[in-house]
Design an enzyme around this catalytic site. Structure first.
Site: not given
Length: 251
Positions: A189, A156-158, A65-66
């Site tokens: 994608i 997500y963008a942040a 888990n990163v």
């Protein structure tokens, strides 16, 4: 396909169980690398290991888990115990969710930051010593969301904007020591993440044009091919760069 660009090289790929991470692990192994693919999904990792059989290099897998500082330390230690050194690290692990920002929960914001941004930081920090020793390189996954406003994905963008800025900072800080750090910014994608896309209730469908490619969606294998080039010696003068691969979505 360059059959031997990574012969004798060792690579760590996070998010390696599916999508771009899976395609990258298999691509690097096909070009001769010894790859450790890390993911939280143990079942899908087994499929990746099986798909790696018979390639020029090899793929072994590791559940990790990163978003966990201790977990990342263990992950990198185990990788080094298997490979002895590291030449390439590709941070693909990421999560995405869609909502109106005024309805975004703090818990979901924290989840995206923990995996996408903090996870990238934790892995990069942990692999810097072995990569500096090998004069290796890092490829981080940013996104078209880091370049242009995308609706319903502000969290997500942040995080991806943070990945882009963080990667450039690393490139400048460590470039003189021989480390390269670059990013790929995919968009549109065909991956499990994009397949999960849904319009939030009441969303303005006209805004979809901002995230729609001209033509079909791209493939994980196409992104993996770009990652392999950036991580190879052919891109030795590429540092602090970002490559947009988005079917002209942002053109």
């Amino acid at each position: 396909m360059h059959a031997d660009r990574f012969t004798g090289r060792n690579a760590l790929v996070t998010g390696g169980a599916s999508g771009i991470g899976r395609a990258t692990a298999l691509r690097l192994a096909a070009e001769g690398a010894t790859v450790v693919a890390v993911d939280v999904n143990a079942d899908l990792l087994e499929e990746v290991a099986a798909a790696g059989d018979g390639l020029a290099g090899s793929v072994s897998t590791l559940v990790g888990n990163v978003a966990s500082e201790e977990g990342v330390a263990d992950m990198v230690a185990e990788t080094l115990s298997r490979t002895g050194s590291l030449d390439v690290v590709v941070n693909v692990a990421g999560v995405l969710s869609f909502s109106h920002t005024h309805e975004q929960s703090l818990a979901e914001w924290d989840r995206l930051v923990a995996v996408n941004l903090t996870g990238t930081f934790l892995v990069c920090r942990q692999v810097l010593p072995p990569l500096l020793a090998s004069r290796g390189n890092i490829v981080n996954l940013a996104s078209t969301a880091a370049h242009k406003g995308q609706p319903w994905a502000s969290a997500y963008a942040a995080t991806k904007g943070g990945v882009l800025a963080f990667s450039r900072a690393l490139a400048v800080e460590y470039g003189g020591a021989g480390l390269r750090v670059n990013t790929i910014s995919p968009g549109s994608i065909d991956t499990p993440i994009t397949a999960a896309f849904h319009l939030p209730e009441g969303a303005d469908v006209r805004l979809l044009n901002r995230v729609t490619p001209i033509g079909p969606f791209g493939t994980p294998e196409g992104i993996a091919a770009a990652i392999a080039y950036v991580a190879s010696d052919e891109a030795s003068h590429m540092n602090g760069a970002d490559i947009l691969i988005d079917g002209a979505t942002l053109a």
